[in-house]
Design a protein around this motif. Structure first.
Motif, PDB file in Angstrom:
ATOM      1  N   LEU A 116       0.714  -1.119   0.036  1.00  0.00           N
ATOM      2  CA  LEU A 116       0.273  -0.243  -0.065  1.00  0.00           C
ATOM      3  C   LEU A 116       0.825   1.422  -0.031  1.00  0.00           C
ATOM      4  CD1 LEU A 116      -2.530  -1.207   2.768  1.00  0.00           C
ATOM      5  CD2 LEU A 116      -2.852  -1.227   0.290  1.00  0.00           C
ATOM      6  N   SER A 117       0.663   2.123  -0.883  1.00  0.00           N
ATOM      7  CA  SER A 117       1.461   3.268  -0.904  1.00  0.00           C
ATOM      8  C   SER A 117       0.548   4.728  -0.755  1.00  0.00           C
ATOM      9  CB  SER A 117       2.477   3.374  -2.115  1.00  0.00           C
ATOM     10  OG  SER A 117       3.215   4.360  -2.128  1.00  0.00           O
ATOM     11  N   PHE A 118       0.743   5.600   0.048  1.00  0.00           N
ATOM     12  CA  PHE A 118       0.080   6.918  -0.070  1.00  0.00           C
ATOM     13  C   PHE A 118       1.071   7.802  -0.336  1.00  0.00           C
ATOM     14  CE2 PHE A 118      -4.054   6.474   2.637  1.00  0.00           C
ATOM     15  CZ  PHE A 118      -4.110   5.115   2.188  1.00  0.00           C
ATOM     16  N   GLN A 119       0.838   8.763  -1.321  1.00  0.00           N
ATOM     17  CA  GLN A 119       1.853   9.790  -1.808  1.00  0.00           C
ATOM     18  C   GLN A 119       0.862  11.136  -1.753  1.00  0.00           C
ATOM     19  OE1 GLN A 119       2.984  10.913  -5.821  1.00  0.00           O
ATOM     20  NE2 GLN A 119       5.093  10.454  -5.204  1.00  0.00           N
ATOM     21  N   ILE A 120       1.492  12.264  -0.900  1.00  0.00           N
ATOM     22  CA  ILE A 120       0.815  13.520  -0.685  1.00  0.00           C
ATOM     23  C   ILE A 120       1.683  14.484  -1.335  1.00  0.00           C
ATOM     24  CG2 ILE A 120      -0.149  15.098   0.754  1.00  0.00           C
ATOM     25  CD1 ILE A 120      -0.881  12.874   2.717  1.00  0.00           C
ATOM     26  N   VAL A 121       1.381  15.167  -2.420  1.00  0.00           N
ATOM     27  CA  VAL A 121       2.236  16.388  -2.870  1.00  0.00           C
ATOM     28  C   VAL A 121       1.345  17.759  -2.741  1.00  0.00           C
ATOM     29  CG1 VAL A 121       3.275  17.178  -4.744  1.00  0.00           C
ATOM     30  CG2 VAL A 121       3.369  14.699  -4.279  1.00  0.00           C
ATOM     31  N   THR A 122       2.085  18.794  -2.335  1.00  0.00           N
ATOM     32  CA  THR A 122       1.459  20.099  -2.207  1.00  0.00           C
ATOM     33  C   THR A 122       2.433  20.895  -3.172  1.00  0.00           C
ATOM     34  OG1 THR A 122       2.320  21.014  -0.325  1.00  0.00           O
ATOM     35  CG2 THR A 122       0.591  19.602   0.327  1.00  0.00           C
ATOM     36  N   MET A 123       1.567  22.043  -3.956  1.00  0.00           N
ATOM     37  CA  MET A 123       2.337  22.848  -4.572  1.00  0.00           C
ATOM     38  C   MET A 123       1.383  24.129  -4.965  1.00  0.00           C
ATOM     39  SD  MET A 123       2.156  20.757  -8.132  1.00  0.00           S
ATOM     40  CE  MET A 123       2.767  19.225  -7.309  1.00  0.00           C
ATOM     41  N   ALA A 124       2.121  25.206  -5.387  1.00  0.00           N
ATOM     42  CA  ALA A 124       1.271  26.296  -5.817  1.00  0.00           C
ATOM     43  C   ALA A 124       2.286  26.862  -7.076  1.00  0.00           C
ATOM     44  CB  ALA A 124       1.184  27.358  -4.573  1.00  0.00           C
ATOM     45  N   GLY A 125       1.664  27.736  -7.761  1.00  0.00           N
ATOM     46  CA  GLY A 125       2.456  28.484  -8.850  1.00  0.00           C
ATOM     47  C   GLY A 125       1.428  28.691 -10.123  1.00  0.00           C
ATOM     48  N   THR A 126       2.070  29.301 -11.222  1.00  0.00           N
ATOM     49  CA  THR A 126       1.084  29.648 -12.348  1.00  0.00           C
ATOM     50  C   THR A 126       1.392  28.782 -13.246  1.00  0.00           C
ATOM     51  OG1 THR A 126       1.206  32.076 -11.469  1.00  0.00           O
ATOM     52  CG2 THR A 126       0.570  31.406 -13.867  1.00  0.00           C
ATOM     53  N   ASN A 127       0.314  28.241 -13.903  1.00  0.00           N
ATOM     54  CA  ASN A 127       0.528  27.236 -15.107  1.00  0.00           C
ATOM     55  C   ASN A 127       1.479  26.177 -14.912  1.00  0.00           C
ATOM     56  OD1 ASN A 127      -1.307  28.909 -16.454  1.00  0.00           O
ATOM     57  ND2 ASN A 127       0.274  30.206 -17.342  1.00  0.00           N
ATOM     58  N   ILE A 128       1.143  25.460 -13.717  1.00  0.00           N
ATOM     59  CA  ILE A 128       2.127  24.409 -13.399  1.00  0.00           C
ATOM     60  C   ILE A 128       2.144  23.265 -14.459  1.00  0.00           C
ATOM     61  CG2 ILE A 128       2.968  22.785 -11.939  1.00  0.00           C
ATOM     62  CD1 ILE A 128       1.728  24.433  -9.459  1.00  0.00           C
ATOM     63  N   HIS A 129       3.369  22.791 -15.078  1.00  0.00           N
ATOM     64  CA  HIS A 129       3.170  21.569 -15.710  1.00  0.00           C
ATOM     65  C   HIS A 129       3.435  20.395 -14.699  1.00  0.00           C
ATOM     66  CE1 HIS A 129       3.679  18.683 -19.255  1.00  0.00           C
ATOM     67  NE2 HIS A 129       4.795  18.536 -18.546  1.00  0.00           N
ATOM     68  N   LEU A 130       2.448  19.351 -14.445  1.00  0.00           N
ATOM     69  CA  LEU A 130       2.588  18.484 -13.611  1.00  0.00           C
ATOM     70  C   LEU A 130       2.329  17.221 -14.327  1.00  0.00           C
ATOM     71  CD1 LEU A 130       2.553  17.177 -10.978  1.00  0.00           C
ATOM     72  CD2 LEU A 130      -0.030  17.492 -11.015  1.00  0.00           C
ATOM     73  N   ASN A 131       3.293  16.284 -14.326  1.00  0.00           N
ATOM     74  CA  ASN A 131       3.135  14.863 -14.720  1.00  0.00           C
ATOM     75  C   ASN A 131       2.772  13.946 -13.640  1.00  0.00           C
ATOM     76  OD1 ASN A 131       2.981  12.544 -16.164  1.00  0.00           O
ATOM     77  ND2 ASN A 131       5.247  12.353 -16.048  1.00  0.00           N
ATOM     78  N   ALA A 132       1.649  13.570 -13.245  1.00  0.00           N
ATOM     79  CA  ALA A 132       1.298  12.660 -12.011  1.00  0.00           C
ATOM     80  C   ALA A 132       0.696  11.335 -12.579  1.00  0.00           C
ATOM     81  CB  ALA A 132       0.239  13.402 -11.179  1.00  0.00           C
ATOM     82  N   VAL A 133       1.713  10.217 -12.086  1.00  0.00           N
ATOM     83  CA  VAL A 133       1.477   8.979 -12.438  1.00  0.00           C
ATOM     84  C   VAL A 133       1.153   8.113 -11.318  1.00  0.00           C
ATOM     85  CG1 VAL A 133       2.277   6.868 -13.427  1.00  0.00           C
ATOM     86  CG2 VAL A 133       2.798   9.373 -14.494  1.00  0.00           C
ATOM     87  N   ASN A 134       0.246   7.315 -11.248  1.00  0.00           N
ATOM     88  CA  ASN A 134      -0.124   6.450  -9.945  1.00  0.00           C
ATOM     89  C   ASN A 134      -0.342   5.146 -10.441  1.00  0.00           C
ATOM     90  OD1 ASN A 134      -0.588   6.339  -7.292  1.00  0.00           O
ATOM     91  ND2 ASN A 134      -2.903   6.056  -7.688  1.00  0.00           N
ATOM     92  N   LEU A 135       0.334   3.929  -9.877  1.00  0.00           N
ATOM     93  CA  LEU A 135       0.421   2.677 -10.520  1.00  0.00           C
ATOM     94  C   LEU A 135       0.343   1.682  -9.497  1.00  0.00           C
ATOM     95  CD1 LEU A 135       3.690   3.406 -12.503  1.00  0.00           C
ATOM     96  CD2 LEU A 135       1.342   3.539 -13.415  1.00  0.00           C
ATOM     97  N   SER A 136      -0.590   0.491  -9.785  1.00  0.00           N
ATOM     98  CA  SER A 136      -0.426  -0.623  -8.951  1.00  0.00           C
ATOM     99  C   SER A 136      -0.379  -1.851  -9.654  1.00  0.00           C
ATOM    100  CB  SER A 136      -1.686  -0.688  -8.039  1.00  0.00           C
ATOM    101  OG  SER A 136      -2.790  -0.913  -8.631  1.00  0.00           O
ATOM    102  N   ARG A 137       0.017  -2.899  -9.195  1.00  0.00           N
ATOM    103  CA  ARG A 137      -0.089  -4.327  -9.685  1.00  0.00           C
ATOM    104  C   ARG A 137       0.205  -5.309  -8.826  1.00  0.00           C
ATOM    105  NH1 ARG A 137       3.543  -7.016 -14.813  1.00  0.00           N
ATOM    106  NH2 ARG A 137       2.274  -8.977 -14.738  1.00  0.00           N
ATOM    107  N   ALA A 138      -0.955  -6.247  -8.769  1.00  0.00           N
ATOM    108  CA  ALA A 138      -0.755  -7.467  -7.866  1.00  0.00           C
ATOM    109  C   ALA A 138      -0.820  -8.836  -8.732  1.00  0.00           C
ATOM    110  CB  ALA A 138      -2.074  -7.387  -6.910  1.00  0.00           C
ATOM    111  N   GLU A 139       0.060  -9.508  -8.175  1.00  0.00           N
ATOM    112  CA  GLU A 139       0.316 -10.728  -9.245  1.00  0.00           C
ATOM    113  C   GLU A 139       0.581 -12.364  -8.297  1.00  0.00           C
ATOM    114  OE1 GLU A 139       3.253 -12.107 -12.916  1.00  0.00           O
ATOM    115  OE2 GLU A 139       3.747 -10.159 -11.713  1.00  0.00           O
TER     116      GLU A 139
END
Length: 232
Positions: free
Chosen positions: A108-131
């Motif tokens: 289990l993974s919890f990621q918290i990100v806070t940010m502020a700015g003008t026209n932020i370019h954000l690449n946010a990727v959230n992934l999971s796999r169970a095998e």
């Protein structure tokens, strides 16, 4: 059975604290990872308005270690940015156990990100796999939660909010001792994620607004939650 529980708590504060109005965030969402299981890792950095966060939890259960549990709970506070990359992943594998003596693997993974700015370019990727690999009757669960908080101007979480988040992390850790079915674990994790969302929304609402800014033109604080589960 052997229980392996790894605990990781990190709260990161950094980046410039310039007062900027936040723009729209472009997010790239959910997927599935194909990496091998290993130790949990977290990385985060911010430099001159650019931030990178990388967090994850990975478990491998087999005949030698029939029960594996790992959680990651990381907070990155970046302040004013113009570009950011946030990656969060969870992977759980159960391998070569028998139906009469099954394995259990939970990441289990919890990621918290806070940010502020003008026209932020954000690449946010959230992934999971169970095998499950040749593992009849095994229980395998991977869950990843990514919380992205954007505010008109930079702010930091209060000591009270950080304490509340720490309590939730301890509850997440405690699930490593649970013998409840995977379906119940999943529901309990969802409930914890809902509490995190409520805390972040309340905290973001306290972010400062610029003097003389028209309230109608001022972007409101926003909390985006990306959730992805995989189970076998």
């Amino acid at each position: 059975m052997e229980l392996n529980q790894h605990r990781k708590t990190r709260i990161r504060a950094g980046a410039a604290r310039r007062a900027l109005r936040v723009g729209l965030l472009a997010t790239a969402g959910l997927g599935v990872i194909g990496a091998t299981a290993g130790a949990a890792q977290a990385a985060g950095s911010a430099n001159e308005g650019v931030a990178v966060a990388n967090d994850g939890a990975h478990t491998l259960a087999n005949r030698a270690h029939e029960t594996r549990f790992q959680d990651s709970f990381t907070v990155h506070q970046y302040g004013a940015l113009y570009a950011a990359s946030a990656r969060n992943q969870a992977m759980a594998v159960s391998a070569y156990c028998s139906a009469g003596d099954p394995c259990r693997s939970v990441a289990l993974s919890f990621q918290i990100v806070t940010m502020a700015g003008t026209n932020i370019h954000l690449n946010a990727v959230n992934l999971s796999r169970a095998e499950n690999i040749h593992c009849d009757g095994c229980q395998t669960l991977a869950g990843a939660y990514q919380f992205v908080v954007s505010t008109p101007r930079p702010f930091t979480l209060s000591a009270a909010a950080e304490r509340q988040l720490a309590v939730i992390h301890r509850k997440l850790d405690a699930l490593g001792k649970s013998t409840a079915p995977i379906s119940q674990i999943k529901s309990q994790v969802d409930a914890l994620a809902a509490q995190v969302t409520a805390i972040l929304k309340a905290a973001a609402a306290t972010a400062p607004k610029g003097p003389g800014v028209d309230a109608l033109a001022q972007m409101e604080p926003e909390v985006r939650v990306h959730r992805v589960f995989d189970e076998h």
